[in-house]
Design a protein around this motif. Structure first.
Motif, PDB file in Angstrom:
ATOM      1  N   SER A   1       0.833  -1.213   0.000  1.00 42.72           N
ATOM      2  CA  SER A   1       0.000   0.000   0.000  1.00 42.72           C
ATOM      3  C   SER A   1       0.864   1.258   0.000  1.00 42.72           C
ATOM      4  N   GLY A   2       1.943   1.226   0.765  1.00 45.86           N
ATOM      5  CA  GLY A   2       2.850   2.375   0.826  1.00 45.86           C
ATOM      6  C   GLY A   2       3.525   2.639  -0.504  1.00 45.86           C
ATOM      7  N   LEU A   3       3.974   1.567  -1.144  1.00 48.30           N
ATOM      8  CA  LEU A   3       4.600   1.711  -2.469  1.00 48.30           C
ATOM      9  C   LEU A   3       3.592   2.252  -3.478  1.00 48.30           C
ATOM     10  N   ALA A   4       2.369   1.732  -3.400  1.00 45.26           N
ATOM     11  CA  ALA A   4       1.311   2.206  -4.302  1.00 45.26           C
ATOM     12  C   ALA A   4       1.030   3.688  -4.055  1.00 45.26           C
ATOM     13  N   LEU A   5       1.079   4.080  -2.795  1.00 44.31           N
ATOM     14  CA  LEU A   5       0.832   5.481  -2.428  1.00 44.31           C
ATOM     15  C   LEU A   5       1.890   6.399  -3.040  1.00 44.31           C
ATOM     16  N   THR A   6       3.138   5.950  -3.022  1.00 43.22           N
ATOM     17  CA  THR A   6       4.211   6.738  -3.631  1.00 43.22           C
ATOM     18  C   THR A   6       3.979   6.896  -5.130  1.00 43.22           C
ATOM     19  N   LEU A   7       3.662   5.803  -5.795  1.00 43.56           N
ATOM     20  CA  LEU A   7       3.417   5.860  -7.241  1.00 43.56           C
ATOM     21  C   LEU A   7       2.206   6.742  -7.551  1.00 43.56           C
ATOM     22  N   PHE A   8       1.173   6.592  -6.739  1.00 41.70           N
ATOM     23  CA  PHE A   8      -0.038   7.393  -6.933  1.00 41.70           C
ATOM     24  C   PHE A   8       0.257   8.880  -6.718  1.00 41.70           C
ATOM     25  N   GLY A   9       1.009   9.170  -5.669  1.00 44.42           N
ATOM     26  CA  GLY A   9       1.364  10.564  -5.365  1.00 44.42           C
ATOM     27  C   GLY A   9       2.177  11.203  -6.474  1.00 44.42           C
ATOM     28  N   LEU A  10       3.119  10.450  -7.019  1.00 45.71           N
ATOM     29  CA  LEU A  10       3.950  10.972  -8.111  1.00 45.71           C
ATOM     30  C   LEU A  10       3.101  11.269  -9.348  1.00 45.71           C
ATOM     31  N   GLY A  11       2.185  10.364  -9.649  1.00 40.67           N
ATOM     32  CA  GLY A  11       1.314  10.559 -10.815  1.00 40.67           C
ATOM     33  C   GLY A  11       0.316  11.689 -10.612  1.00 40.67           C
ATOM     34  N   LEU A  12      -0.295  11.705  -9.427  1.00 37.65           N
ATOM     35  CA  LEU A  12      -1.297  12.738  -9.119  1.00 37.65           C
ATOM     36  C   LEU A  12      -0.670  14.129  -9.149  1.00 37.65           C
ATOM     37  N   SER A  13       0.521  14.243  -8.561  1.00 37.77           N
ATOM     38  CA  SER A  13       1.191  15.552  -8.511  1.00 37.77           C
ATOM     39  C   SER A  13       1.561  16.032  -9.912  1.00 37.77           C
ATOM     40  N   ALA A  14       1.964  15.092 -10.771  1.00 44.35           N
ATOM     41  CA  ALA A  14       2.298  15.457 -12.154  1.00 44.35           C
ATOM     42  C   ALA A  14       1.062  15.991 -12.873  1.00 44.35           C
ATOM     43  N   LEU A  15      -0.071  15.375 -12.580  1.00 43.82           N
ATOM     44  CA  LEU A  15      -1.335  15.798 -13.201  1.00 43.82           C
ATOM     45  C   LEU A  15      -1.746  17.188 -12.702  1.00 43.82           C
ATOM     46  N   ILE A  16      -1.728  17.357 -11.385  1.00 41.71           N
ATOM     47  CA  ILE A  16      -2.122  18.652 -10.801  1.00 41.71           C
ATOM     48  C   ILE A  16      -1.146  19.750 -11.235  1.00 41.71           C
ATOM     49  N   GLY A  17       0.124  19.361 -11.365  1.00 38.32           N
ATOM     50  CA  GLY A  17       1.185  20.350 -11.588  1.00 38.32           C
ATOM     51  C   GLY A  17       1.310  20.887 -12.995  1.00 38.32           C
ATOM     52  N   GLN A  18       0.542  20.332 -13.935  1.00 40.84           N
ATOM     53  CA  GLN A  18       0.640  20.833 -15.311  1.00 40.84           C
ATOM     54  C   GLN A  18       0.217  22.301 -15.351  1.00 40.84           C
ATOM     55  N   GLY A  19       1.073  23.113 -15.915  1.00 41.31           N
ATOM     56  CA  GLY A  19       0.764  24.541 -15.993  1.00 41.31           C
ATOM     57  C   GLY A  19       1.402  25.357 -14.883  1.00 41.31           C
ATOM     58  N   TYR A  20       2.074  24.686 -13.958  1.00 42.41           N
ATOM     59  CA  TYR A  20       2.725  25.427 -12.866  1.00 42.41           C
ATOM     60  C   TYR A  20       4.243  25.534 -13.040  1.00 42.41           C
ATOM     61  N   GLN A  21       4.763  24.989 -14.153  1.00 42.53           N
ATOM     62  CA  GLN A  21       6.209  25.065 -14.376  1.00 42.53           C
ATOM     63  C   GLN A  21       6.644  26.511 -14.619  1.00 42.53           C
ATOM     64  N   GLY A  22       7.799  26.850 -14.081  1.00 43.89           N
ATOM     65  CA  GLY A  22       8.398  28.151 -14.382  1.00 43.89           C
ATOM     66  C   GLY A  22       7.770  29.330 -13.673  1.00 43.89           C
ATOM     67  N   ILE A  23       6.861  29.055 -12.737  1.00 47.36           N
ATOM     68  CA  ILE A  23       6.227  30.146 -11.982  1.00 47.36           C
ATOM     69  C   ILE A  23       6.986  30.325 -10.670  1.00 47.36           C
ATOM     70  N   LYS A  24       7.239  31.567 -10.323  1.00 50.62           N
ATOM     71  CA  LYS A  24       7.927  31.847  -9.054  1.00 50.62           C
ATOM     72  C   LYS A  24       6.867  31.974  -7.961  1.00 50.62           C
ATOM     73  N   PRO A  25       6.960  31.165  -6.912  1.00 51.59           N
ATOM     74  CA  PRO A  25       5.951  31.268  -5.850  1.00 51.59           C
ATOM     75  C   PRO A  25       6.199  32.495  -4.977  1.00 51.59           C
ATOM     76  N   PRO A  26       5.173  32.947  -4.251  1.00 55.28           N
ATOM     77  CA  PRO A  26       5.402  34.057  -3.315  1.00 55.28           C
ATOM     78  C   PRO A  26       6.400  33.638  -2.237  1.00 55.28           C
ATOM     79  N   SER A  27       7.227  34.579  -1.820  1.00 52.89           N
ATOM     80  CA  SER A  27       8.294  34.248  -0.864  1.00 52.89           C
ATOM     81  C   SER A  27       7.763  34.163   0.560  1.00 52.89           C
ATOM     82  N   PHE A  28       8.313  33.219   1.306  1.00 53.81           N
ATOM     83  CA  PHE A  28       8.066  33.172   2.743  1.00 53.81           C
ATOM     84  C   PHE A  28       8.868  34.295   3.386  1.00 53.81           C
ATOM     85  N   PRO A  29       8.251  35.093   4.230  1.00 54.78           N
ATOM     86  CA  PRO A  29       9.038  36.146   4.879  1.00 54.78           C
ATOM     87  C   PRO A  29      10.047  35.544   5.849  1.00 54.78           C
ATOM     88  N   ARG A  30      11.217  36.150   5.911  1.00 54.17           N
ATOM     89  CA  ARG A  30      12.215  35.739   6.915  1.00 54.17           C
ATOM     90  C   ARG A  30      11.675  36.107   8.296  1.00 54.17           C
TER      91      ARG A  30
END
Lengths: 306, 360
Positions: A95-124
């Motif tokens: 189940s844990g291994l499946a979760l890793t594979l699922f997470g990698l695939g899901l994140s790739a799907l959600i992440g389309q269109g977010y490449q090259g964007i600079k996120p807002p900075s965390f304040p020091r």
């Protein structure tokens, strides 16, 4: 060889940045394993946290909301693992291994269109007075607040496991779920809470990479940090302070060896490159000579009907 | 009884139909070292795969496996692809070389194409691009634009392809700026954004204001953007999302024409084992748009250098050049040969002036 080009303040500050995601993921997994559950899905939860945190930060302009989203994303994925292993009684390793594979695939799907964007900075987060201390101040007391969160989480987990009733119950469930059940403790509920906590920590660790350490979104960007966190828990003998030491050692030596390479130090690059792994393992193996064992019920399925 | 016969006949007919369909379809497999969304090396190989699909339509079926580690895993993936009926398999990383040869021996009827390697067999071709030509242009721009005279280089693994790139960039940076110094970090990874960012930060903290990379993610550009006042280059892909930031140009690998041609060769039965090593002239190496951050004069020089490299009028490794130890490598006017002793294909030394050491 030019050591003068290495700024020790910047080096130590970088060490902390490199150690933080590892510490967050490992301290969460430590709690999960102390409850007797082996979740090999840390990498999947981290990468899910990385994209959830990144996407929400970018869309809301708030890195804090991003961090919350990362924790929720990691926890949501871990809930899937909890349902499979605690209710459907599925094999934890598979189940844990499946979760890793699922997470990698899901994140790739959600992440389309977010490449090259600079996120807002965390304040020091400059801590008044302390940040003015020469050398130590800029290293320890001018970090972003997630660094402090990771440290206080470690402190909190240590105190909870060692001194609190909740910690005692958690450890009891991890050592002998049948005995804990016989005493009337809700084994499954306790484990699910531990799993959710571990998922949230892993998610925040992932978000730290995408929001602060890199900072950007790239598919697969955790690149094995989750697996290192898993190994760290074992080598640290399931002790929070050793996890902190291991994370600092691994992250620190990694950053140090990169700096030494750039400075042209006369040590073969091969040795420098392998040093984070070798030194971390050696130190933690020596420290674990006290024979601290794994929780006795680690990875074992609990049948409530027993 | 009749119903069972009918079902059996239907199943047989479907089987024959699908077999007929399969025979008309060429199955092409791709083995990738990184994720298809890495924004660099694997992203461009995957664009090549998509171009094959677009070009041939229903005549091809493509399959791919991403993030395959270099080692035993790669052999398993290739074997599985071959067992599942792949007619042609592209293995797209140097570290897949021995695995490709091993699997090819077991499947003599399957054609293999290995990227950036040098081992051939009857059913194994090798192909690569002369990335070092692009590095020459990057080196020229870097040498002209650095103010600190420190150029940082994030290298992946100590293989000839990477060493050629370092040497080419250094030679051309040094040509236009004799004071230039290269700081090199070996990351020992093709793709690890966190480590790549850490490496970039280490170089920037040690005075580098130009970052070159031979790793596959855009993380070094993100680190350069975060630092400010640092420029970088797209690696293997345009990485155009950083055009408004630190990215001033790029090396773009265009695999599509090669992939289409080799798939066509399998389809029409003309495929033969061969070695392909093309550069800017053949279009396998592209140079991404040079942004306004680069002074017009420097951009013009870079484009002139590109034209000379493309036409063959100029070779990126033209003497006089010495090896790092001071011994003569190329006499004045002499150009490096591709193969043989001290040839480019097996390059394992730095040129004179680079102070770092190559790992074993």
């Amino acid at each position: 060889m030019d050591f003068s080009s290495i700024n020790p303040v910047l080096l130590l500050a970088s060490l902390i940045v490199a150690a933080t995601p590892l510490l967050l993921a490992a301290i969460g997994e430590l709690v999960v394993e102390k409850a007797g559950v082996l979740n090999l899905g840390v990498e999947g939860m981290m990468i899910t946290g990385a994209i959830c945190g990144f996407a929400i930060s970018v869309n809301t302009g708030s890195p804090v909301l991003g961090l919350v989203a990362a924790a929720l994303g990691g926890a949501a994925l871990s809930l899937l693992f909890a349902l499979l292993t605690q209710y459907a009684l599925a094999n934890q390793v598979a189940s844990g291994l499946a979760l890793t594979l699922f997470g990698l695939g899901l994140s790739a799907l959600i992440g389309q269109g977010y490449q090259g964007i600079k996120p807002p900075s965390f304040p020091r987060f400059d801590i008044p007075l302390l940040s003015d201390i020469p050398f130590i101040g800029p290293v320890l007391f001018t970090q972003d607040f997630i660094v402090y969160l990771a440290f206080f989480l470690t402190l909190g987990v240590w105190a909870m496991l060692k001194y609190s009733r909740a910690g005692l119950i958690l450890r009891a469930v991890g050592e002998s779920h049948d005995a804990a059940h016989a005493l009337g403790y809700k084994v499954v509920r306790i484990r699910v809470i531990a799993i959710l906590f571990g998922g949230a920590c892993a998610g925040m660790g992932g978000a730290y990479i995408s929001l602060i350490r890199v900072p950007q979104w790239t598919e697969g960007m955790t690149a094995g940090i989750g697996w290192i966190a898993l190994a760290l828990v074992v080598f640290a003998s399931w002790k929070p302070w050793r996890v902190l030491l291991g994370a600092c050692l691994f992250g620190g030596i990694n950053v140090l060896q990169l700096n030494l390479q750039a400075a042209g130090v006369a040590i073969p690059v091969e040795f420098l490159a392998m040093s984070p792994y070798v030194i971390t393992i050696i130190v933690l193996v020596i420290m674990s000579a006290d024979r601290s064992g794994a929780p006795a019920s680690l990875g074992k399925v609990f049948h409530a009907g027993n | 009884m009749k119903r069972r016969t009918l079902l059996a006949s239907a199943a047989l007919a479907m089987g024959l139909a699908s077999a007929g369909f399969a025979a008309d379809t060429t199955k092409v497999g791709f083995v990738y070292v990184g994720p298809v969304g890495d924004g660099g090396w694997t992203y461009e190989h995957n664009k090549g795969r998509l171009a094959v699909e677009e070009h041939f339509g229903d005549k091809v079926e493509t399959v791919f496996v991403e993030s395959v580690p270099e080692g035993p895993d790669a052999e398993r993936v290739m074997t599985q692809m071959a067992l599942e009926g792949a007619d042609l398999i592209f293995t797209t990383s140097f570290g897949y070389m021995d695995q490709t040869i091993n699997v090819a021996k077991k499947f003599p009827n399957v054609k293999f194409e290995h990227a950036t390697g040098y081992k051939q067999a009857d059913n194994v071709s090798v192909y690569s691009a002369r990335f070092y030509e692009g590095r020459a242009i990057q080196g020229h721009i870097a040498g002209k634009m650095t103010e600190s005279n420190v150029i940082g280089y994030i290298a992946s693994f100590p293989i000839p392809e990477v060493i050629r790139g370092i040497n080419s960039a250094y030679i051309h940076a040094k040509k236009v700026n004799p004071d230039v110094e290269f700081k090199i970090i070996w990351a020992y990874t093709w793709f690890d954004p966190a480590k790549e960012a850490d490496a970039a930060k280490a170089l920037i903290e040690q005075g580098a204001d130009v970052i070159l990379q031979h790793t596959d993610s855009t993380a070094p550009l993100a680190a350069a953007q975060e630092a400010g006042g640092v420029i970088g280059f797209g690696q293997a892909s345009d990485m155009a999302e950083y055009k408004d930031g630190p990215r001033v140009s790029s090396i773009i690998d265009d695999w599509a024409p090669y992939y289409i041609a080799r798939t066509q060769a399998v389809m029409d039965g003309s495929w033969e084992s061969k070695s392909t090593w093309d550069g800017i002239g053949a279009g396998m190496v592209g140079i991404g748009e040079i942004t306004d951050k680069v002074p017009a004069e420097v951009a013009a020089e870079a484009m002139e250098l590109k034209a000379k490299l493309a036409s063959g009028e100029y070779h990126a490794f033209t003497g006089p050049l010495n090896k790092q130890d001071g011994s003569v490598w190329l006499e004045a006017g002499q150009t490096a040969s591709d193969y043989g002793d001290d040839g480019l294909a097996g390059m394992s030394f730095y040129v004179e002036g680079i102070t770092a050491e190559i790992p074993n």
